[in-house]
Motif scaffolding. Structure first.
Motif, mmCIF file in Angstrom:
data_model
loop_
_atom_site.group_PDB
_atom_site.id
_atom_site.type_symbol
_atom_site.label_atom_id
_atom_site.label_comp_id
_atom_site.label_asym_id
_atom_site.label_seq_id
_atom_site.Cartn_x
_atom_site.Cartn_y
_atom_site.Cartn_z
ATOM 1 N N TRP B 117 -8.413 3.729 -17.172
ATOM 2 C CA TRP B 117 -7.305 3.646 -16.220
ATOM 3 C C TRP B 117 -6.159 2.824 -16.785
ATOM 4 O O TRP B 117 -6.306 1.642 -17.062
ATOM 5 N N TYR B 118 -4.986 3.458 -16.908
ATOM 6 C CA TYR B 118 -3.739 2.786 -17.254
ATOM 7 C C TYR B 118 -3.017 2.510 -15.934
ATOM 8 O O TYR B 118 -3.373 3.094 -14.903
ATOM 9 N N PRO B 119 -1.969 1.675 -15.953
ATOM 10 C CA PRO B 119 -1.241 1.446 -14.700
ATOM 11 C C PRO B 119 -0.791 2.745 -14.014
ATOM 12 O O PRO B 119 -0.938 2.884 -12.802
ATOM 13 N N LEU B 120 -0.296 3.711 -14.801
ATOM 14 C CA LEU B 120 0.157 4.958 -14.166
ATOM 15 C C LEU B 120 -1.011 5.836 -13.721
ATOM 16 O O LEU B 120 -0.861 6.670 -12.826
ATOM 17 N N LYS B 124 -1.242 7.223 -9.968
ATOM 18 C CA LYS B 124 -1.496 8.634 -9.650
ATOM 19 C C LYS B 124 -2.712 8.781 -8.731
ATOM 20 O O LYS B 124 -2.705 9.591 -7.802
ATOM 21 N N MET B 125 -3.765 7.993 -8.987
ATOM 22 C CA MET B 125 -4.970 8.085 -8.161
ATOM 23 C C MET B 125 -4.697 7.589 -6.737
ATOM 24 O O MET B 125 -5.177 8.184 -5.763
ATOM 25 N N VAL B 126 -3.911 6.515 -6.613
ATOM 26 C CA VAL B 126 -3.568 6.016 -5.281
ATOM 27 C C VAL B 126 -2.745 7.056 -4.540
ATOM 28 O O VAL B 126 -2.979 7.343 -3.364
ATOM 29 N N ARG B 127 -1.788 7.664 -5.232
ATOM 30 C CA ARG B 127 -0.966 8.716 -4.615
ATOM 31 C C ARG B 127 -1.855 9.899 -4.178
ATOM 32 O O ARG B 127 -1.683 10.448 -3.095
ATOM 33 N N THR B 128 -2.812 10.267 -5.012
ATOM 34 C CA THR B 128 -3.698 11.385 -4.675
ATOM 35 C C THR B 128 -4.472 11.077 -3.394
ATOM 36 O O THR B 128 -4.571 11.921 -2.498
ATOM 37 N N LEU B 129 -4.987 9.857 -3.305
ATOM 38 C CA LEU B 129 -5.725 9.472 -2.092
ATOM 39 C C LEU B 129 -4.796 9.396 -0.878
ATOM 40 O O LEU B 129 -5.196 9.720 0.244
ATOM 41 N N ASP B 130 -3.535 8.976 -1.106
ATOM 42 C CA ASP B 130 -2.554 8.995 -0.015
ATOM 43 C C ASP B 130 -2.341 10.418 0.501
ATOM 44 O O ASP B 130 -2.203 10.649 1.697
ATOM 45 N N ILE B 131 -2.295 11.366 -0.433
ATOM 46 C CA ILE B 131 -2.121 12.772 -0.042
ATOM 47 C C ILE B 131 -3.286 13.206 0.848
ATOM 48 O O ILE B 131 -3.106 13.888 1.860
ATOM 49 N N ALA B 132 -4.495 12.769 0.470
ATOM 50 C CA ALA B 132 -5.679 13.115 1.271
ATOM 51 C C ALA B 132 -5.553 12.533 2.679
ATOM 52 O O ALA B 132 -5.864 13.197 3.676
ATOM 53 N N PRO B 158 -4.365 -6.188 -9.323
ATOM 54 C CA PRO B 158 -4.481 -6.908 -8.055
ATOM 55 C C PRO B 158 -3.474 -6.576 -6.958
ATOM 56 O O PRO B 158 -3.697 -6.965 -5.816
ATOM 57 N N ASP B 159 -2.377 -5.910 -7.272
ATOM 58 C CA ASP B 159 -1.316 -5.789 -6.271
ATOM 59 C C ASP B 159 -1.684 -4.759 -5.192
ATOM 60 O O ASP B 159 -2.657 -4.022 -5.322
ATOM 61 N N ARG B 160 -0.842 -4.729 -4.153
ATOM 62 C CA ARG B 160 -1.157 -3.944 -2.965
ATOM 63 C C ARG B 160 -1.435 -2.469 -3.267
ATOM 64 O O ARG B 160 -2.332 -1.857 -2.684
ATOM 65 N N TYR B 161 -0.604 -1.896 -4.139
ATOM 66 C CA TYR B 161 -0.782 -0.464 -4.427
ATOM 67 C C TYR B 161 -1.436 -0.226 -5.779
ATOM 68 O O TYR B 161 -1.190 0.780 -6.426
ATOM 69 N N MET B 162 -2.247 -1.171 -6.237
ATOM 70 C CA MET B 162 -2.968 -0.980 -7.505
ATOM 71 C C MET B 162 -4.426 -0.598 -7.225
ATOM 72 O O MET B 162 -4.735 -0.070 -6.177
ATOM 73 N N ALA B 163 -5.307 -0.887 -8.188
ATOM 74 C CA ALA B 163 -6.652 -0.303 -8.156
ATOM 75 C C ALA B 163 -7.380 -0.491 -6.827
ATOM 76 O O ALA B 163 -8.022 0.433 -6.322
ATOM 77 N N GLY B 164 -7.289 -1.685 -6.246
ATOM 78 C CA GLY B 164 -8.007 -1.931 -5.000
ATOM 79 C C GLY B 164 -7.633 -0.951 -3.908
ATOM 80 O O GLY B 164 -8.448 -0.630 -3.023
ATOM 81 N N ARG B 168 -9.742 1.026 -0.875
ATOM 82 C CA ARG B 168 -9.287 0.866 0.511
ATOM 83 C C ARG B 168 -8.987 2.256 1.104
ATOM 84 O O ARG B 168 -9.394 2.560 2.223
ATOM 85 N N ASN B 169 -8.280 3.085 0.343
ATOM 86 C CA ASN B 169 -7.951 4.431 0.831
ATOM 87 C C ASN B 169 -9.204 5.264 1.080
ATOM 88 O O ASN B 169 -9.270 6.045 2.033
ATOM 89 N N GLN B 170 -10.204 5.106 0.215
ATOM 90 C CA GLN B 170 -11.460 5.849 0.419
ATOM 91 C C GLN B 170 -12.113 5.451 1.741
ATOM 92 O O GLN B 170 -12.633 6.300 2.464
ATOM 93 N N CYS B 171 -12.069 4.156 2.046
ATOM 94 C CA CYS B 171 -12.672 3.676 3.294
ATOM 95 C C CYS B 171 -11.902 4.211 4.498
ATOM 96 O O CYS B 171 -12.493 4.624 5.498
ATOM 97 N N VAL B 172 -10.557 4.202 4.379
ATOM 98 C CA VAL B 172 -9.715 4.710 5.466
ATOM 99 C C VAL B 172 -9.994 6.200 5.699
ATOM 100 O O VAL B 172 -10.138 6.661 6.829
#
Lengths: 110, 535
Positions: B117-120, B124-132, B158-164, B168-172
């Motif tokens: 996992w690179y920063p981008l 991309k993974m966070v955006r994908t989960l947002d789409i879901a 560590p930031d809000r829209y990073m790996a964590g 969080r999105n999976q739980c939501v």
């Protein structure tokens, strides 16, 4: 029945009928508004290029003048067929909204 | 509904010139997509083959229903970052059909740095989960990632829209009732171990699949315990002993077939009720768009010509056609679904902004999804316009647009500058999907204006230090600033940074919008309370 655009092809009673759909709203739009005599500026801007000269005969939709405003190049086209009676500006001139750009001879004169 | 009458002369010199220009842009796009999808060093492919692993594209092919469309998202993510060494940001995401159900696939590409996992990648993974989340799309995770790319860990952890945020999105998603299936095809270590574990269904492949908080080397270093990966967290350990996974399979093929079977047990999606009629192909050929979109971002074109080449039967009912004419509002159908369209035909004036505001309220009340066709240099500036309340009228457009719950889809067709980007539902305004045409430019102001301003500032700074500049040097400064500005306002930079969901071929716009709208309707939407408008 098959429809392509505004034409309907109907096969019935062993024959094929072709129907052209006439839209009254559209027809009314075409009948009125043959275009005014003077093309005016839609917004303030600068003349980039004049494409017609006085006395030239134009057809409807022909490019007359290119203007630039807010980073957009807009081509002002002839609103109808007619002869150019006056070009109000020259290349590089700036103008306000509604400024006269090109005037065509009145329709009865042409 | 009336068919748009095109004024485009497909035989004209201008049409031919634009067509040639745009076809070249499309060829470049397709070549770049092909490269990031398939161009890998032989040694990486050989390594995967030795491990009895399939390549990520082969896995997706086996997963999806044969002959169904796959809308890949952000294919060119990270294309201008990391010297181009992380194609597609190392993860493939897209919308496809599995056992007749619409699903969102997210698959690590272990042919690139072991899927690290690179920063981008994380973006991309966070955006994908947002789409879901936004579209209630069931997710299929094909997990085969080494974990965080350590040299860049501070940019992804560590930031809000990073790996964590992924976890969080999976739980939501789970709480929302949106189903998730994981197939573990490699080692899923540390934080990554939670990806399959947070899914409703987790399948692991014997031999290659592994899930552990700390891998064997870390365990040895920390406690001295010597253990093989399989004993520590292989498919049978988690399938039979720990219960961390639900199924163990013998091969990737078997695992993919099992995932298909699991998805087949899901209920089919229920679409939000919007007006629908029979679909009709556009009367005008979408490929004519190549000859309509100019070869220079400054050249104007009529957005009606674009609408005629995207929507059903090229039919369009234009709303308020004589008022605020620099923006076009109206209704059309897309694969039979009724949509509202807002497209730019010039600068936004007070009247055009007011027209948009009224039209959006109309669509909101009548449950009509909106399509924004952006080609906007901004709101009109100048004394008489400020006196006329241009800022106030623009704010109304933002206020209503931001608070809509009806699905919004945005296409960047040409230019997107300044506040016009916001008003026309840019990335920050939660369009369900946003796609970019390869010719597009996007920046806070136009390139020429910005380069001139920045050059002036730079020259003044040098003059203060007592340096005088030759015209030639000033020109050099201008050119280098312009070059940098140009690159950063290009569609490729935009998509690299995930400011969109992908660059698309002009002629594919109808299909892309169709799939996007179809999945957007998986979530019910409501009329929302509005903010206070400054009248």
């Amino acid at each position: 029945m098959a429809v392509k655009g505004e034409t309907a092809y109907i096969r019935a009673f062993g024959r094929t009928f072709t129907l052209h759909i006439v839209n009254p709203v559209e027809q009314a739009a075409q009948e009125t508004g043959t275009g005014s005599d003077t093309a005016r500026a839609p917004m303030p801007g600068m003349v980039v290029e004049i494409l017609v000269s006085e006395g030239e005969t134009l057809t409807k939709g022909q490019p007359m003048i290119t203007i630039e405003s807010m980073k957009i190049l807009t081509v002002i086209i002839s609103p109808r067929d007619g002869e150019v009676s006056m070009v109000h500006l020259k290349s590089g001139d700036t103008f306000d909204k509604n400024a006269s750009l090109v005037t065509l001879k009145k329709e009865e004169e042409t | 509904m009336r068919c748009i009458k095109s004024n485009v002369d497909t035989q004209s010199v201008e049409f031919r010139t634009f067509e040639k220009h745009n076809k070249k842009l499309m060829a470049t796009l397709h070549a770049r997509q092909q490269k990031v999808r398939f161009d890998r060093p032989q040694r990486d492919i050989k390594r995967l083959r030795r491990q009895k692993k399939l390549l990520v594209r082969e896995r997706i092919d086996l997963l999806l229903d044969p002959g169904t469309p796959f809308l890949e998202l952000s294919t060119l993510a990270a294309n201008t970052a990391y010297e181009g060494t992380v194609p597609s940001a190392g993860v493939v995401s897209g919308i496809g059909i599995v056992n007749g159900r619409e699903v969102l696939v997210m698959a690590s590409d272990s042919s690139i740095k072991g899927g690290a996992w690179y920063p981008l990648t994380v973006k991309k993974m966070v955006r994908t989960l947002d789409i879901a989340i936004e579209n209630h799309l069931p997710m299929i995770h094909l997990v085969d990632a080494a974990g965080a790319f350590l040299p860049l860990q501070s940019g992804l952890f560590p930031d809000r829209y990073m790996a964590g945020r992924m976890f969080r999105n999976q739980c939501v998603l789970s709480a929302m009732g949106v189903k998730q299936v994981a197939l573990v095809l490699g080692h899923s270590t540390a934080g990554g171990a939670y990806v399959p574990t947070l899914c409703d269904y987790s399948v692991m492949v014997r031999g290659t699949g592994g899930v552990f908080l700390g891998g064997p080397p870390l365990v040895k270093a920390a406690t001295g315990e010597e253990v093989s990966a399989d004993e520590l967290g292989g498919a049978d350990v988690h399938g039979s002993i720990s219960g961390t996974a639900d199924y163990a399979v013998n091969s990737e093929q078997e695992g993919l077939a099992l995932v298909r079977e699991i998805v087949g047990t899901f209920p089919r999606e229920i679409k939000a009720a919007v007006e629908r009629r029979e679909s009709e192909e556009p009367y005008y050929d979408p490929r004519e768009l190549y000859g309509i979109i100019p070869d220079d971002v400054k050249k104007q074109f009529d957005m009606r010509e674009v609408i005629a080449r995207i929507f059903d039967g090229s039919r369009f009912h234009e709303f308020k056609p004589g008022y605020g004419t620099t923006v076009i509002c109206g209704f059309a159908f897309l694969y039979g679904w009724k949509v509202g369209i807002i497209g730019n035909n010039g600068v936004l004036f007070s009247d055009s902004a007011q027209k948009c505001t009224q039209f959006m309220q109309l669509c909101n009340r009548d449950r009509i999804p909106l399509v924004f066709l952006q080609n906007i240099t901004g709101f009109m500036i100048g004394k008489s316009y400020e006196h006329g309340g241009i800022t106030k009228d623009g704010s109304k457009m933002l206020m209503v647009q931001a608070n809509l719950d009806i699905p919004k889809l945005t296409i960047m067709t040409n230019g997107s500058f300044g506040a016009g980007n916001y008003a026309m539902c840019g990335r920050a305004f939660d369009a369900r999907f946003l796609f970019t045409w390869p010719n597009s430019q996007i920046s806070v102001m136009g390139m020429e204006q910005a380069a001139k301003t920045l050059t002036q500032i730079r020259i003044k700074a040098l003059q203060r230090q007592g340096k005088s500049l030759q015209d030639e040097e000033a020109q050099k400064i201008h050119d280098s600033i312009a070059q940098d500005y140009m690159e950063k306002s290009s569609a490729y930079y935009s998509t690299s940074e995930l400011w969109d969901d992908g660059i698309i071929d002009l002629a594919d716009t109808r299909k892309v919008l169709g799939i996007s709208l179809s999945v957007a309707l998986n979530r019910e939407f409501t009329e929302t309370p509005n903010g206070v408008l400054r009248i």
